[in-house]
Motif scaffolding. Structure first.
Motif, PDB file in Angstrom:
ATOM      1  N   VAL A 164       6.825  10.628   6.483  1.00 11.56           N
ATOM      2  CA  VAL A 164       7.721   9.488   6.695  1.00 11.56           C
ATOM      3  C   VAL A 164       7.156   8.243   6.018  1.00 11.56           C
ATOM      4  O   VAL A 164       7.887   7.486   5.362  1.00 11.56           O
ATOM      5  CB  VAL A 164       7.935   9.238   8.199  1.00 11.56           C
ATOM      6  N   ARG A 165       5.863   8.013   6.164  1.00 10.12           N
ATOM      7  CA  ARG A 165       5.249   6.844   5.529  1.00 10.12           C
ATOM      8  C   ARG A 165       5.403   6.906   4.014  1.00 10.12           C
ATOM      9  O   ARG A 165       5.682   5.889   3.364  1.00 10.12           O
ATOM     10  CB  ARG A 165       3.772   6.746   5.908  1.00 10.12           C
ATOM     11  N   LEU A 166       5.217   8.097   3.448  1.00  6.20           N
ATOM     12  CA  LEU A 166       5.366   8.256   2.005  1.00  6.20           C
ATOM     13  C   LEU A 166       6.812   7.987   1.585  1.00  6.20           C
ATOM     14  O   LEU A 166       7.063   7.338   0.564  1.00  6.20           O
ATOM     15  CB  LEU A 166       4.927   9.656   1.584  1.00  6.20           C
ATOM     16  N   ALA A 167       7.765   8.469   2.386  1.00  4.87           N
ATOM     17  CA  ALA A 167       9.173   8.243   2.068  1.00  4.87           C
ATOM     18  C   ALA A 167       9.517   6.756   2.114  1.00  4.87           C
ATOM     19  O   ALA A 167      10.235   6.251   1.243  1.00  4.87           O
ATOM     20  CB  ALA A 167      10.053   9.027   3.039  1.00  4.87           C
ATOM     21  N   PHE A 168       8.990   6.044   3.095  1.00  6.87           N
ATOM     22  CA  PHE A 168       9.244   4.604   3.146  1.00  6.87           C
ATOM     23  C   PHE A 168       8.598   3.889   1.965  1.00  6.87           C
ATOM     24  O   PHE A 168       9.133   2.898   1.455  1.00  6.87           O
ATOM     25  CB  PHE A 168       8.761   4.012   4.469  1.00  6.87           C
ATOM     26  N   GLY A 169       7.456   4.370   1.522  1.00 11.12           N
ATOM     27  CA  GLY A 169       6.863   3.804   0.321  1.00 11.12           C
ATOM     28  C   GLY A 169       7.751   4.018  -0.891  1.00 11.12           C
ATOM     29  O   GLY A 169       7.885   3.147  -1.759  1.00 11.12           O
ATOM     30  N   LEU A 170       8.380   5.186  -0.944  1.00 19.19           N
ATOM     31  CA  LEU A 170       9.317   5.461  -2.024  1.00 19.19           C
ATOM     32  C   LEU A 170      10.531   4.533  -1.943  1.00 19.19           C
ATOM     33  O   LEU A 170      11.053   4.075  -2.967  1.00 19.19           O
ATOM     34  CB  LEU A 170       9.757   6.927  -1.943  1.00 19.19           C
ATOM     35  N   GLN A 229       0.822  -1.199   0.000  1.00 24.18           N
ATOM     36  CA  GLN A 229       0.000   0.000   0.000  1.00 24.18           C
ATOM     37  C   GLN A 229       0.863   1.258   0.000  1.00 24.18           C
ATOM     38  O   GLN A 229       0.585   2.220  -0.725  1.00 24.18           O
ATOM     39  CB  GLN A 229      -0.912  -0.002   1.228  1.00 24.18           C
ATOM     40  N   ALA A 230       1.938   1.263   0.806  1.00 23.26           N
ATOM     41  CA  ALA A 230       2.846   2.412   0.844  1.00 23.26           C
ATOM     42  C   ALA A 230       3.555   2.581  -0.485  1.00 23.26           C
ATOM     43  O   ALA A 230       3.763   3.713  -0.965  1.00 23.26           O
ATOM     44  CB  ALA A 230       3.860   2.234   1.973  1.00 23.26           C
ATOM     45  N   ASP A 236      11.847  15.842  -1.923  1.00 27.02           N
ATOM     46  CA  ASP A 236      10.636  16.647  -2.085  1.00 27.02           C
ATOM     47  C   ASP A 236       9.463  16.121  -1.260  1.00 27.02           C
ATOM     48  O   ASP A 236       8.499  16.850  -1.019  1.00 27.02           O
ATOM     49  CB  ASP A 236      10.224  16.698  -3.565  1.00 27.02           C
ATOM     50  N   VAL A 237       9.551  14.860  -0.859  1.00 31.74           N
ATOM     51  CA  VAL A 237       8.489  14.286  -0.026  1.00 31.74           C
ATOM     52  C   VAL A 237       8.282  15.134   1.226  1.00 31.74           C
ATOM     53  O   VAL A 237       7.150  15.338   1.682  1.00 31.74           O
ATOM     54  CB  VAL A 237       8.844  12.833   0.357  1.00 31.74           C
ATOM     55  N   PHE A 238       9.376  15.665   1.748  1.00 30.29           N
ATOM     56  CA  PHE A 238       9.304  16.375   3.020  1.00 30.29           C
ATOM     57  C   PHE A 238       8.919  17.844   2.860  1.00 30.29           C
ATOM     58  O   PHE A 238       8.882  18.579   3.847  1.00 30.29           O
ATOM     59  CB  PHE A 238      10.632  16.214   3.766  1.00 30.29           C
ATOM     60  N   ALA A 239       8.615  18.231   1.627  1.00 30.85           N
ATOM     61  CA  ALA A 239       8.042  19.558   1.383  1.00 30.85           C
ATOM     62  C   ALA A 239       6.541  19.464   1.154  1.00 30.85           C
ATOM     63  O   ALA A 239       5.871  20.486   0.973  1.00 30.85           O
ATOM     64  CB  ALA A 239       8.720  20.213   0.179  1.00 30.85           C
ATOM     65  N   GLU A 240       6.012  18.254   1.166  1.00 28.15           N
ATOM     66  CA  GLU A 240       4.583  18.062   0.941  1.00 28.15           C
ATOM     67  C   GLU A 240       3.773  18.589   2.135  1.00 28.15           C
ATOM     68  O   GLU A 240       4.233  18.587   3.272  1.00 28.15           O
ATOM     69  CB  GLU A 240       4.273  16.578   0.743  1.00 28.15           C
ATOM     70  N   ASP A 241       2.569  19.026   1.833  1.00 30.24           N
ATOM     71  CA  ASP A 241       1.674  19.539   2.875  1.00 30.24           C
ATOM     72  C   ASP A 241       1.003  18.365   3.589  1.00 30.24           C
ATOM     73  O   ASP A 241      -0.198  18.120   3.461  1.00 30.24           O
ATOM     74  CB  ASP A 241       0.633  20.472   2.252  1.00 30.24           C
ATOM     75  N   TRP A 270      10.636   4.246  13.364  1.00 25.49           N
ATOM     76  CA  TRP A 270      11.263   2.952  13.624  1.00 25.49           C
ATOM     77  C   TRP A 270      10.387   1.786  13.196  1.00 25.49           C
ATOM     78  O   TRP A 270      10.899   0.720  12.840  1.00 25.49           O
ATOM     79  CB  TRP A 270      11.677   2.862  15.085  1.00 25.49           C
ATOM     80  N   ASP A 271       9.073   1.985  13.193  1.00 21.20           N
ATOM     81  CA  ASP A 271       8.215   0.937  12.647  1.00 21.20           C
ATOM     82  C   ASP A 271       8.501   0.756  11.163  1.00 21.20           C
ATOM     83  O   ASP A 271       8.455  -0.369  10.650  1.00 21.20           O
ATOM     84  CB  ASP A 271       6.745   1.273  12.869  1.00 21.20           C
ATOM     85  N   GLY A 272       8.810   1.856  10.479  1.00 23.93           N
ATOM     86  CA  GLY A 272       9.176   1.764   9.075  1.00 23.93           C
ATOM     87  C   GLY A 272      10.412   0.902   8.867  1.00 23.93           C
ATOM     88  O   GLY A 272      10.462   0.069   7.946  1.00 23.93           O
ATOM     89  N   TYR A 273      11.412   1.088   9.720  1.00 20.26           N
ATOM     90  CA  TYR A 273      12.606   0.251   9.621  1.00 20.26           C
ATOM     91  C   TYR A 273      12.288  -1.199   9.981  1.00 20.26           C
ATOM     92  O   TYR A 273      12.704  -2.132   9.273  1.00 20.26           O
ATOM     93  CB  TYR A 273      13.706   0.789  10.541  1.00 20.26           C
ATOM     94  N   ARG A 274      11.570  -1.405  11.090  1.00 21.69           N
ATOM     95  CA  ARG A 274      11.288  -2.777  11.531  1.00 21.69           C
ATOM     96  C   ARG A 274      10.519  -3.567  10.475  1.00 21.69           C
ATOM     97  O   ARG A 274      10.839  -4.738  10.211  1.00 21.69           O
ATOM     98  CB  ARG A 274      10.502  -2.758  12.850  1.00 21.69           C
TER      99      ARG A 274
END
Length: 247
Positions: free
Chosen positions: A57-63, A2-3, A45-50, A92-96
């Motif tokens: 962070v979730r979007l970045a992990f999806g990337l 999903q991510a 650019d993910v971290f410039a999103e509104d 850290w859940d993203g890493y785990r």
């Protein structure tokens, strides 16, 4: 998954889409881009999103799932330092989750090793979050996902300070399925430039491991630990002497 799909849709909104084994942007549709180029050009650019920090962070992990490029983890770390800290549970859940996944995790383990574990300001927290806090659960449940995470973390944990990781290593020795990973952790604790161990305590752990007698580097590692050496780079020549003595 999903991510990953959310990240694919986000890239499409930026005018970037996957074509075959490569990527193209609307600005230069005739130029094929590698996943690495996409990561370097758009991950930040993910971290410039509104979005709130957790969703960024979730979007970045999806990337990361989509591109499988270490640079995405760099942008996560940069943003955490500059804008964060991010919500710890989400970070850290993203890493785990990715350490437990049945797919290649080289980008994630490399990120832990060189960005989080080598930095003494972050290594204790990072190690605790990705394994130290859960090692009892790993040994009790023994699920494939938890064992996969434990193996991956142990093998790249050389730079973590010995007092931070010793109890986790000792607990892991209770489970034969983790013995090889503990050995790799001890080996990199000796060889890594930033590796850290206490020879006597490391030797005691090494002697508890059930490993094939012909395990590569086993005899040499025992030799340097018996001699009281803490790190390959602090004792030039010690490893070569050990290899010669054990051959």
């Amino acid at each position: 998954m999903q991510a990953e799909e959310a990240a694919r849709r986000w890239l499409a909104d930026q005018g970037v889409s996957q074509v075959g084994d490569g990527w193209v942007s609307d600005e230069k549709p005739d130029t094929s881009l590698t996943a690495n180029q996409v990561a370097h050009s758009w991950a930040g650019d993910v971290f410039a999103e509104d979005l709130d920090a957790a969703d960024q962070v979730r979007l970045a992990f999806g990337l990361l799932d989509l591109l499988d490029e270490y640079w995405v983890t760099c942008e996560i770390r940069f943003a955490n330092d500059a804008e964060g800290p991010f919500p710890a549970d989400v970070l850290w859940d993203g890493y785990r989750r990715r350490l437990e996944a049945d797919r290649d995790a080289e980008a994630v383990t490399y990120s832990l090793w060189v960005d989080w574990f080598e930095d003494h300001a972050t290594s204790a927290t990072a190690f605790a979050e990705v394994l130290g806090n859960d090692i009892g659960q790993v040994v009790a449940e023994r699920s494939e996902a938890l064992l996969r995470r434990a193996r991956r973390v142990l093998e790249c944990s050389g730079p973590v300070r010995w007092p931070v990781k010793e109890l986790t290593y000792r607990t892991a020795t209770r489970l034969p399925a983790l013995h090889s990973a503990v050995f790799r952790g001890l080996l990199t604790s000796f060889h890594d430039v930033y590796g850290d161990l206490e020879p006597a305590a490391a030797l005691a752990l090494l002697d508890q491991l059930d490993l094939p007698p012909n395990t590569q580097h086993l005899a040499a590692l025992r030799h340097v630990l018996v001699a009281g050496h803490k790190n390959h780079h602090h004792s030039p020549g010690a490893w070569d002497d050990a290899v010669r003595s054990c051959s």
